[in-house]
Design a protein around this motif. Structure first.
Motif, PDB file in Angstrom:
ATOM      1  N   THR A 139      35.541  29.621  45.783  1.00  0.00           N
ATOM      2  CA  THR A 139      36.179  30.747  45.053  1.00  0.00           C
ATOM      3  C   THR A 139      35.162  31.613  44.495  1.00  0.00           C
ATOM      4  O   THR A 139      34.859  32.884  44.616  1.00  0.00           O
ATOM      5  CB  THR A 139      36.972  30.415  43.864  1.00  0.00           C
ATOM      6  OG1 THR A 139      38.203  29.637  44.477  1.00  0.00           O
ATOM      7  CG2 THR A 139      37.738  31.618  43.335  1.00  0.00           C
ATOM      8  N   THR A 140      34.084  30.959  43.811  1.00  0.00           N
ATOM      9  CA  THR A 140      32.743  31.745  43.467  1.00  0.00           C
ATOM     10  C   THR A 140      32.092  32.597  44.445  1.00  0.00           C
ATOM     11  O   THR A 140      31.757  33.371  44.160  1.00  0.00           O
ATOM     12  CB  THR A 140      31.987  30.669  42.524  1.00  0.00           C
ATOM     13  OG1 THR A 140      32.510  29.998  41.462  1.00  0.00           O
ATOM     14  CG2 THR A 140      30.731  31.257  42.077  1.00  0.00           C
ATOM     15  N   THR A 144      39.846  28.855  38.607  1.00  0.00           N
ATOM     16  CA  THR A 144      39.788  29.723  39.846  1.00  0.00           C
ATOM     17  C   THR A 144      40.190  31.319  39.665  1.00  0.00           C
ATOM     18  O   THR A 144      39.514  32.157  40.365  1.00  0.00           O
ATOM     19  CB  THR A 144      40.285  29.096  40.965  1.00  0.00           C
ATOM     20  OG1 THR A 144      41.677  28.757  40.820  1.00  0.00           O
ATOM     21  CG2 THR A 144      39.656  27.843  41.527  1.00  0.00           C
ATOM     22  N   GLY A 169      34.662  37.549  39.175  1.00  0.00           N
ATOM     23  CA  GLY A 169      33.779  37.750  40.485  1.00  0.00           C
ATOM     24  C   GLY A 169      34.193  38.899  41.290  1.00  0.00           C
ATOM     25  O   GLY A 169      33.421  40.100  41.646  1.00  0.00           O
ATOM     26  N   ILE A 191      37.497  33.037  37.959  1.00  0.00           N
ATOM     27  CA  ILE A 191      36.703  33.313  38.648  1.00  0.00           C
ATOM     28  C   ILE A 191      36.817  34.419  39.472  1.00  0.00           C
ATOM     29  O   ILE A 191      35.893  35.179  39.867  1.00  0.00           O
ATOM     30  CB  ILE A 191      36.230  32.012  39.480  1.00  0.00           C
ATOM     31  CG1 ILE A 191      35.616  31.191  38.515  1.00  0.00           C
ATOM     32  CG2 ILE A 191      35.120  32.602  40.510  1.00  0.00           C
ATOM     33  CD1 ILE A 191      35.179  29.648  39.183  1.00  0.00           C
TER      34      ILE A 191
END
Length: 667
Positions: A568-569, A334, A341, A337
């Motif tokens: 999280t994504t 996470t 991200g 990510i």
């Protein structure tokens, strides 16, 4: 180990609870019981000999046998004291007995998981019995001392006893009245000044258990490892060392009641790793064999300790809910990510901001003069959120982490408030036909930035700064309900936009297709397509922003690793979605950006064979009709309805000295 174990199987084929191993034994305590009855040795000596010679780990069935042994030892100790020749021998007998009791209790608690083989009700009754036996032994020995103190320390528990004149306790500082747990340095019990009352001599017995909480928490490991509670939630678990005291021969009641005992408990399962909620200060009620909150209140808490106040003593602790924990592997996933991200989203949102800054003055790109402005502010808010998340990801400073949490709270709220403004703007474009009131840019900015500021200030003030957590994430605290300062506005905004979307769809469907204007080169209903695009865009924004936090709250409830990764994504890639929905799929913006990049001259929207429309309709003041040529600088009503902006027409005509008025037309 010998004996029979049983385990109940449910109708669904799953085992119920834990196996009952209370009939399984590994030692024979009957011989020691006989020795207590017949031997000339004292009770304390026999108990110490028992523990010294007991090398076998206790089984579940041995717990009741050893408690029976301790009960017989207590009766034998009474005879020993009665046969003592003087007070010195009596004191020595009491100290040896207390040491024997403490040593035996330590032996019983060496393997807490053994107790889990006892049915829950029996196990709790045994815990009450053991605490009472240890306390009574300590009280008796304390009363034998003369201005002295003794400490009995073992692996599983410690007992400190002392007796001093009342003047001693009046003279000492607060530190002198503070009892400290020998294993957990932050665990303390502070007796109030004057606790001894009117007694000339006061004795104090302090008991500190190192792993008794493990006996009561049957589903949790005694030593936190972050794995056995993975993705699960355990309610009302003992998450502190258990300790208590007795003054003289009582558990003591606060007198006056405004001078309570102050107890500080460190967490066993730390708040920097685990999500701890519903913290409650409690004492062990030996009559009910359960925790009770009567007379105990939580004063304050932070990421390391909980401070409680109680108007009585006995054994105290803190119970709370331990919510699911992410493994180190998932935390790493996470974390990456979030970094990747957020970095991508920052680039995408920067592109959105640049594009909207370049095209926001182009009036023919949107259905409302405020639409581009709304999109621009939405992107700015989310851009600041992504930068803050990236910058505060590894914040170790509590103050810095709290500031990060405040910024995230404010700009996430601002993002959703601008999403609400988007819905309101859509409503005015599609549903409101006549100008019954005027909405200015100032109104939108008050909603977009003013309302979040008010909510953040209320949250900070009402929680005295404890509404923003510093571990494990810089965000709103869930244990005191501060997280709902974000959750409730989010839910209300999503509901409001859902209603507005419904009204917008109803307005489009209810209007006959023949009432929509068409392009001159085709029969395609231009107004219908435009209005449908507005609704679809708002629907996409509400869906992607709302879905992200629906996943977030689902994770808080379910505490699963899969939801953590998905949330999280989505959360880190919101900038990508805005670039796609607001820029890349907008034909007008793409064309305008192509013109700007290629440095092409501006195009007249009516130059491709489209006639500048003339307005025809009722003025609302008489029954006649009129037709006016719209001046070059006047925009058609941004809602694209049939009526014109008469005030704008009049103003433009007067400026051009075209004061010609048609018969029957009034402004």
């Amino acid at each position: 180990m010998r004996g029979n174990a049983s385990w109940t199987c449910g109708g669904d084929g799953e085992w119920i609870g834990l196996p009952d191993m209370s009939a399984c034994k590994s030692i024979d305590a009957s011989a020691w019981i006989d020795e207590l009855d017949k031997s000339n040795a004292t009770a304390g000596a026999i108990l110490q000999e028992f523990t010294d010679n007991s090398t076998t780990t206790l089984a579940a069935g041995d717990v009741s046998e050893v408690l029976n042994l301790l009960d017989v030892a207590a009766k034998r100790h009474v005879r020993d004291i009665q046969n003592a020749s003087d007070s010195e021998q009596s004191t020595e007998l009491s100290l040896n007995y207390t040491k024997g009791i403490t040593s035996t209790a330590n032996y019983m608690l060496q393997e807490p998981k053994v107790w889990h083989g006892i049915p829950n009700s029996d196990r709790r009754e045994s815990v009450s019995t053991l605490q009472a036996i240890v306390r009574e032994a300590g009280i008796e020995s304390a009363q034998q001392l003369k201005n002295d103190s003794q400490l009995f320390t073992f692996d599983a528990l410690s007992v400190k006893i002392e007796q001093h004149p009342s003047s001693y306790y009046d003279a000492v500082s607060e530190e002198g009245r503070t009892l400290r747990h020998p294993k957990f340095e932050d665990a303390t019990l502070k007796l109030p000044k004057g606790f001894q009352g009117e007694q000339e001599i006061a004795s104090v017995t302090f008991m500190a258990f190192n792993n008794l909480h493990c006996v009561l928490n049957e589903k949790l490991p005694c030593v936190p490892d972050g794995k056995e509670v993975l993705g699960r939630t355990f309610q009302q678990q003992t998450n502190s060392p258990i300790m208590g005291a007795a003054v003289s021969n009582t558990s003591w009641q606060a007198s006056p009641p405004d001078k309570p005992v102050v107890v500080t408990f460190p967490y066993i399962y730390g708040a920097n790793v685990y999500n701890l909620t519903n913290l409650t200060c409690v004492f062990w009620d030996e009559e009910e064999n359960d925790w009770s909150t009567e007379g105990c209140d939580l004063v304050t808490k932070d990421q390391k300790v909980v401070v409680c106040e109680c108007d009585h003593l006995t054994n105290l602790a803190v119970i709370m809910d331990l919510n699911g924990v992410l493994s180190e592997e998932v935390l790493v996933i996470t974390g990456w990510i979030t970094v990747i991200g957020c970095s991508i989203s920052i680039v995408c949102l920067t592109i959105c901001v640049i594009v909207f800054e370049l095209v926001k003055h182009i009036g023919n790109l949107s259905s409302s003069k405020y639409t581009i402005d709304i999109h621009l502010n939405l992107c700015w808010c989310l851009l600041i959120v992504e930068i803050t998340m990236l910058a505060g990801l590894d914040s170790q400073d509590p103050t810095g982490c709290q500031c990060t949490a405040v910024l995230l709270h404010y700009f996430f709220l601002a993002t959703f408030c601008w999403c609400a403004v988007e819905g309101c703007n859509m409503y005015l474009l599609l549903v409101s036909v006549f100008h019954t009131f005027t909405v200015s840019r100032r109104h939108y900015y008050l909603i977009g930035y003013g309302l979040p500021l008010i909510l953040v200030c209320i949250t900070a003030a009402s929680t005295s700064g404890y509404g923003y957590r510093t571990q494990p994430f810089c965000w709103l605290e869930s244990s005191n309900g501060a997280v709902w300062a974000f959750g409730v506005p989010l839910i209300l905004i999503l509901l409001m936009n859902s209603v507005i979307l419904g009204l917008g769809l109803k307005a489009i469907i209810a209007r006959p297709m023949k009432d929509y204007r068409t392009d001159s080169e085709s029969s395609r209903p231009r107004d219908f397509t435009s209005r449908k695009s507005i609704v679809l865009l708002t629907l996409k924004l509400v869906t992607i922003l709302g879905l992200t936090w629906v996943l977030g709250f689902s994770y808080l409830i379910a505490q699963t690793e899969a939801l953590a990764i998905v949330f999280t994504t989505f959360n880190s890639l919101q900038g990508v979605f805005l670039l796609v929905f607001l820029v890349l799929t907008n034909d007008k913006i793409r064309k305008e950006m192509r013109r700007i990049i290629l440095r092409l001259p501006p195009t007249d929207p009516y130059s491709s064979g489209n006639q500048r429309p003339t307005g025809t309709g009722s003025t609302g003041l008489d029954s006649g009709t009129f037709a006016v040529q719209i001046p070059q600088g006047v925009r058609i009503n941004p809602r694209r309805s049939n009526e014109l902006d008469y005030a704008a027409c009049k103003s433009q005509l007067e400026l051009e000295d075209l004061g010609r008025r048609r018969t029957g037309s009034r402004f």
